[in-house]
Design an enzyme around this catalytic site. Structure first.
Site, short mmCIF file in Angstrom:
data_model
loop_
_atom_site.label_atom_id
_atom_site.label_comp_id
_atom_site.label_asym_id
_atom_site.label_seq_id
_atom_site.Cartn_x
_atom_site.Cartn_y
_atom_site.Cartn_z
N GLY A 187 1.28 -75.84 23.31
CA GLY A 187 2.13 -75.41 24.41
C GLY A 187 2.24 -73.89 24.49
O GLY A 187 2.19 -73.30 25.58
N CYS A 188 2.37 -73.25 23.35
CA CYS A 188 2.52 -71.79 23.31
C CYS A 188 1.24 -71.10 23.76
O CYS A 188 1.28 -70.07 24.44
CB CYS A 188 2.93 -71.34 21.91
SG CYS A 188 4.52 -72.04 21.40
N THR A 189 0.10 -71.69 23.41
CA THR A 189 -1.18 -71.13 23.84
C THR A 189 -1.33 -71.26 25.35
O THR A 189 -1.69 -70.30 26.02
CB THR A 189 -2.35 -71.84 23.11
OG1 THR A 189 -2.19 -71.64 21.70
CG2 THR A 189 -3.69 -71.30 23.56
N ALA A 225 0.94 -68.66 27.05
CA ALA A 225 0.41 -67.30 26.94
C ALA A 225 -0.83 -67.12 27.83
O ALA A 225 -1.00 -66.07 28.47
CB ALA A 225 0.08 -66.97 25.49
#
Length: 157
Positions: A45-47, A50
């Site tokens: 999710g964080c990738t 970003a």
């Protein structure tokens, strides 16, 4: 821990940029900016988040809106994350969670019955005067950056 609200000014707490320099909200006075918190570098999710902000960076730049992603990860880990995915946005570290705690995004989480403290995926749109103009809590990544971009367009006019 306090929750920050629309119209509030962010506390001027230091975070560490990838190059080791100190970043503070006061550095951004004079232009609107996006401050987003995410749990951990190089997780799915964080990738995606970003990458989405990086893909839309030119549109934010055209509005004069800067983007800063923040997690607890150290600067060296941020640099690896940036390099691995060719990210174009700025990342900063809040390793001691001082900023996260001050604005209420360092929260108790519960996964598979295990309680722990972690960063709540949250985004703040800050106006040129340094006041919070918009807040997104418990963010779902899909199309989130588009909602932020739309709010930035409305803010800038």
């Amino acid at each position: 821990m306090t929750d920050i609200a629309i119209g509030d000014t962010l506390p001027d707490i230091a975070m560490t940029a990838v190059d080791g320099s100190v970043l503070r909200p006061a550095n951004y006075i004079g232009s609107p900016w996006v401050l987003y918190f995410y749990p951990k570098d190089d997780t799915p999710g964080c990738t995606k988040e970003a990458q989405a902000f990086s893909a839309s960076k030119a549109e934010f730049d055209a509005l004069g809106v800067k983007i800063l992603g923040v997690s607890k990860d150290p600067p060296k880990k941020h640099q690896k994350f940036i390099d691995k995915y060719d990210l174009t946005i700025d990342l900063a570290s809040d390793e001691e969670t001082a900023m996260a705690e001050a604005i209420g995004v360092w929260v108790e989480k519960n996964m598979y019955g295990r309680k722990y403290m972690g960063l709540e995926r949250s985004t703040f749109l800050i106006d040129a005067a340094g006041k919070v103009a918009h807040i997104w809590r418990k963010v779902k990544v899909k199309e989130h950056e588009q909602a932020v971009l739309q709010a930035a367009k409305e803010l800038v006019g």
